[in-house]
Write an enzyme that holds these catalytic residues in place. Sequence first.
Site, PDB file in Angstrom:
ATOM      1  N   TYR A  56       0.853  -1.186   0.000  1.00 11.65           N
ATOM      2  CA  TYR A  56       0.000   0.000   0.000  1.00 11.65           C
ATOM      3  C   TYR A  56       0.896   1.245   0.000  1.00 11.65           C
ATOM      4  CZ  TYR A  56      -3.656  -3.298   1.485  1.00 11.65           C
ATOM      5  OH  TYR A  56      -4.533  -4.365   1.575  1.00 11.65           O
ATOM      6  N   HIS A 117       0.171 -11.944   1.409  1.00 12.90           N
ATOM      7  CA  HIS A 117      -0.620 -11.036   0.572  1.00 12.90           C
ATOM      8  C   HIS A 117      -0.861 -11.622  -0.819  1.00 12.90           C
ATOM      9  CE1 HIS A 117      -1.310  -6.450  -0.273  1.00 12.90           C
ATOM     10  NE2 HIS A 117      -2.380  -7.178  -0.471  1.00 12.90           N
TER      11      HIS A 117
END
Length: 303
Positions: A56, A117
Amino acid sequence: MQYTEFGRTGLRVSRLGLGGAPLAGDFGPVDEREIELMIHEAIDEGINFIDTAVRYGNGESERRIGRALREGRRNQIVLTTKAVGIDGDFSYRSTIESVEGSLQRLQTDWVDLLQIHDAERTSFEVVMEETLPALEKLREQGKLRFIGISTRRLPLLMQYVRSGRFDSIQFYVRYMLIDHSAKDELLPLTQEHGIGVINGSVLGMGLLADTPAKFLKPDIIQAAEERKVKLRFLRRTEPHGLVEPGMRFSLTQPAIHVTLSGASTREMLRTNMAYCDGQGLAPDDQARVFELFEGQKLLFPDE
């Protein structure tokens, strides 16, 4: 604020969590000072679950959260981040390096939950033989407490749940008003195994908020619009009339422990917090939603 037990972990978590992607500006410009104030207000108002990832904003989300959690805030929350990094290398060494970097940016010695992830970006074998052993080693060292895995691919998530080596899962766009495909097989399986469940992108990457993400293809947006027309009975306001029912739809699903809020301002946060009061859709409305789109995936339909 509503709370629940996070699977078999023993963690008590707020049903509304703070998602880290918007904090780095991934969905538009944000004010860094406003982000810090929002994180403080979220904690003060009872949100105790913050989810982020190195990917992110290339680590910027973690850095901003780390700065906001100084001066004693860290111990007030369940903090979760994700490996691996930007390069997509799921090897043992890369996983260790990814987590060590995250700890530095978050300004902490440990996280409560470390998730792998987007597990669809590598093979099941690599995860089980490289990535997971690295996280288990870090857990032995006290740098993380629990291990989770994230992907939107439901069959893959079920494979990992059945392995018995994960404490939690996270998916996105698989339990929302216009695609609730996680409910029939995945969610019963997680309940059977005592798995913590995190739901991301409950508004379908902006589709249900009438502000679709710029990267979504026109055919997907059109398909979503057609489904939204069938949900007119849920709208109470225009525009953005499906935000509240969309949030409540997830927040009151017993098998989902944390629904992530994609807020980037205190005003947005306060709006989302108002929906976390234990009130879901009317039973008849919920049954109608289930009937409308039974077994119909919207985003990534072939997965």
